[in-house]
Write a protein that holds these residues in place. Structure first.
Motif, PDB file in Angstrom:
ATOM      1  N   ARG A 132       0.837  -1.200   0.000  1.00  0.00           N
ATOM      2  CA  ARG A 132       0.000   0.000   0.000  1.00  0.00           C
ATOM      3  C   ARG A 132       0.871   1.249   0.000  1.00  0.00           C
ATOM      4  NH1 ARG A 132      -2.180   3.200   4.049  1.00  0.00           N
ATOM      5  NH2 ARG A 132      -4.248   4.112   3.620  1.00  0.00           N
ATOM      6  N   TYR A 133       0.469   2.251  -0.799  1.00  0.00           N
ATOM      7  CA  TYR A 133       1.235   3.499  -0.857  1.00  0.00           C
ATOM      8  C   TYR A 133       1.308   4.090   0.548  1.00  0.00           C
ATOM      9  CZ  TYR A 133       2.881   7.953  -2.740  1.00  0.00           C
ATOM     10  OH  TYR A 133       3.624   9.061  -3.015  1.00  0.00           O
ATOM     11  N   PRO A 134       2.521   4.408   1.060  1.00  0.00           N
ATOM     12  CA  PRO A 134       2.670   4.712   2.490  1.00  0.00           C
ATOM     13  C   PRO A 134       1.936   5.945   2.991  1.00  0.00           C
ATOM     14  CG  PRO A 134       4.715   5.136   1.280  1.00  0.00           C
ATOM     15  CD  PRO A 134       3.816   4.397   0.356  1.00  0.00           C
ATOM     16  N   THR A 135       1.732   6.937   2.120  1.00  0.00           N
ATOM     17  CA  THR A 135       1.014   8.133   2.582  1.00  0.00           C
ATOM     18  C   THR A 135      -0.370   8.228   1.943  1.00  0.00           C
ATOM     19  OG1 THR A 135       2.124   9.475   0.896  1.00  0.00           O
ATOM     20  CG2 THR A 135       3.111   9.429   3.095  1.00  0.00           C
ATOM     21  N   SER A 136      -0.963   7.067   1.669  1.00  0.00           N
ATOM     22  CA  SER A 136      -2.336   7.060   1.163  1.00  0.00           C
ATOM     23  C   SER A 136      -3.290   7.617   2.215  1.00  0.00           C
ATOM     24  CB  SER A 136      -2.760   5.631   0.816  1.00  0.00           C
ATOM     25  OG  SER A 136      -2.020   5.126  -0.252  1.00  0.00           O
ATOM     26  N   ALA A 137      -4.427   8.089   1.736  1.00  0.00           N
ATOM     27  CA  ALA A 137      -5.458   8.576   2.653  1.00  0.00           C
ATOM     28  C   ALA A 137      -5.877   7.453   3.595  1.00  0.00           C
ATOM     29  CB  ALA A 137      -6.662   9.068   1.863  1.00  0.00           C
TER      30      ALA A 137
END
Length: 267
Positions: free
Chosen positions: A127-132
């Motif tokens: 998962r993209y680390p700074t995703s919402a």
């Protein structure tokens, strides 16, 4: 309990001014402070120290700055079209403030589109680390389906949007029905006794998937709220001249308009 509804955007999917257009309404929308300047449609409902949005369109970042939005507690989605969901990613910095993140509510079809468009936010692996930090909660599509948020009840009001059935919402004495071409008979009992009714009114001429001005006026007279406001407005309607032609209890909304109303507090 006292609540405030803010129109974050009151425009159609193409916004006003519309790109490439030099009509009088679009030209006037370039003037700072013009009520003809219309970003993509969305509202904020504020009560008891909480902020609930209906939709996050592609202009949400600018809308949040304009209205000084520093927190969002939940978002209700009407449907999956781009002008209603593409600002979801702009919730990111607001979502970092709470470990549980921001709750999103949508029917299954809309939730699937959001999860597909923002796949990097919802994937389970890498998962993209700074995703919402958001969680989607599926809402049923039955007439009268409701969700309770922070002591207020939001009731799903099915409306017709061309060939589709999408969601409007009633909350207390107000109802928000954007992107509708008609209202099914079974939804009308959910709209009784309103202080504020907000309806789609795209333009003067009929449209296959949006209500036009004359039809929206007919619906207001049928539902009989104390006051009504039109949204999802194209560049075909000038704000001042159109308002001058409307009955006193009906007005075009404009970006930044705030309305006070009551929401009954639930246990």
């Amino acid at each position: 309990m006292q609540a405030t509804l803010t129109f974050l955007g009151s425009g159609t999917s193409m916004g006003v001014p519309t790109l490439g257009c030099g009509c009088a309404v679009c030209n006037s929308a370039l003037i700072p402070g013009s009520p003809n300047r219309r970003t993509r449609p969305s509202i904020q409902v504020s009560y008891g120290g909480h902020n609930v949005l209906v939709d996050t369109g592609p202009d949400f970042h600018a809308q949040a700055i304009s209205e000084g939005i520093r927190s969002v507690d939940a978002v209700l989605y009407t449907h999956s079209h781009a002008d209603h969901i593409l600002g979801m990613d702009d919730l990111r910095p607001l979502s970092f403030a709470t470990p549980e993140g921001i709750a999103l509510y949508a029917d299954d079809d809309t939730a699937q589109v959001i999860e597909r468009v923002f796949e990097y936010t919802f994937r389970k692996v890498d998962r993209y680390p700074t995703s919402a930090r958001v969680q989607i909660h599926r809402l049923g599509t039955a007439t009268g389906t409701a969700v309770d948020l922070f002591g207020a009840r939001f009731v799903r009001v099915p409306v017709i949007h061309g060939r589709n059935i999408i969601a409007g919402y009633r909350f207390g004495s107000a109802a928000y029905l954007t992107d509708m071409s008609d209202i099914p008979a079974e939804s009308l009992p959910l709209l009784e006794g309103l202080d504020i009714l907000i309806l789609d009114a795209l333009r003067r001429e009929p449209h296959p998937s949006h209500s036009h001005l004359a039809r929206s006026i007919e619906l207001v007279e049928k539902i009989a709220p104390r006051r009504a406001f039109f949204t999802h407005i194209s560049h075909d309607l000038d704000h001042e001249s159109t308002n001058a032609s409307l009955p006193d209890h009906i007005r075009l909304a404009h970006d930044g308009l705030k309305l006070d109303f009551e929401i009954p507090e639930i246990a």
